[in-house]
Design an enzyme around this catalytic site. Structure first.
Site, mmCIF file in Angstrom:
data_model
loop_
_atom_site.group_PDB
_atom_site.id
_atom_site.type_symbol
_atom_site.label_atom_id
_atom_site.label_comp_id
_atom_site.label_asym_id
_atom_site.label_seq_id
_atom_site.Cartn_x
_atom_site.Cartn_y
_atom_site.Cartn_z
ATOM 1 N NE ARG A 5 -0.354 0.581 4.930
ATOM 2 C CZ ARG A 5 0.621 1.367 5.370
ATOM 3 N NH1 ARG A 5 1.084 2.348 4.636
ATOM 4 N NH2 ARG A 5 1.150 1.179 6.568
ATOM 5 N N GLY B 65 -7.892 -0.157 2.617
ATOM 6 C CA GLY B 65 -9.128 0.164 3.308
ATOM 7 C C GLY B 65 -8.932 1.234 4.349
ATOM 8 C CB CYS C 261 0.499 8.657 8.859
ATOM 9 S SG CYS C 261 -0.906 7.597 9.241
ATOM 10 N N GLY D 237 1.782 5.137 1.581
ATOM 11 C CA GLY D 237 1.879 5.673 2.932
ATOM 12 C C GLY D 237 3.087 5.185 3.695
ATOM 13 C CD GLN D 238 6.742 7.319 5.254
ATOM 14 O OE1 GLN D 238 7.427 6.517 5.887
ATOM 15 N NE2 GLN D 238 7.179 7.896 4.145
ATOM 16 C CB ALA E 46 -7.206 1.378 10.552
#
Length: 169
Positions: free
Chosen positions: A49, A111, A129, A51-52, A113
């Site tokens: 995915r 998705g 993040c 992001g961090q 969280a």
């Protein structure tokens, strides 16, 4: 999720999965390991995915919308907006004001969280993040939310509506 997506055909019904993960830190494809400060006994997993780094664990609701975006008439930004909108609407049900921030856009390859009642301590072991010092919260503290199952049940109609699969509000 990948197998479901790879094996689905044009008539395969969409699915939305609601679940919890065992404790894990996940790093996006281009994440910097420097944001993992002290993982301790929690596994760190590189995933596909964006992001961090983030943390997933018991007490956190994970939602994976396995939706044929073309068939649903949605683009990627529409999907992200629908996920954000559904959480904002759920928070409002609990009397909590939430908002999306254009300066910190979400991304959804997988998705969303929602921290319901999980232990927040592991977030102190990372820069969530990629944001140093970002404070996390949970619905249990903000609004006395019951359980992950109850949050999932309450979120479902908001998510279906936001994705265009339910009645308008």
């Amino acid at each position: 999720m990948q197998r479901f997506t790879d094996e689905r055909g044009p008539e395969t019904p969409d699915e939305i999965w609601f679940l919890e993960h065992p404790p894990v830190f996940t790093l996006g494809m281009n994440a910097s390991a420097a944001h993992v400060l002290a993982p301790g006994d929690i596994p760190v997993v590189q995933i596909d995915r964006g992001g961090q780094v983030t943390y997933h664990g018991p007490g956190q609701l994970l939602v994976y919308p396995l939706v044929d975006l073309r068939r649903a008439g949605l683009g990627i930004r529409d999907l992200v907006t629908a996920l954000e909108r559904s959480i904002i609407d759920l928070a409002a049900d609990y009397g909590v004001t939430a908002e999306a921030r254009r300066s910190a856009p979400g991304a959804s390859y997988h998705g969303l969280a929602l921290n319901v009642s999980l232990d927040l301590e592991p977030f102190g072991r990372i820069n969530p993040c990629g944001y140093e010092g970002l404070q996390m919260t949970r619905l249990a503290d903000l609004a006395g939310a019951e359980s992950v199952d109850a949050a999932a049940d309450a979120l479902e109609p908001h998510l279906l509506r936001a994705l265009g699969f339910g009645p308008a509000a």
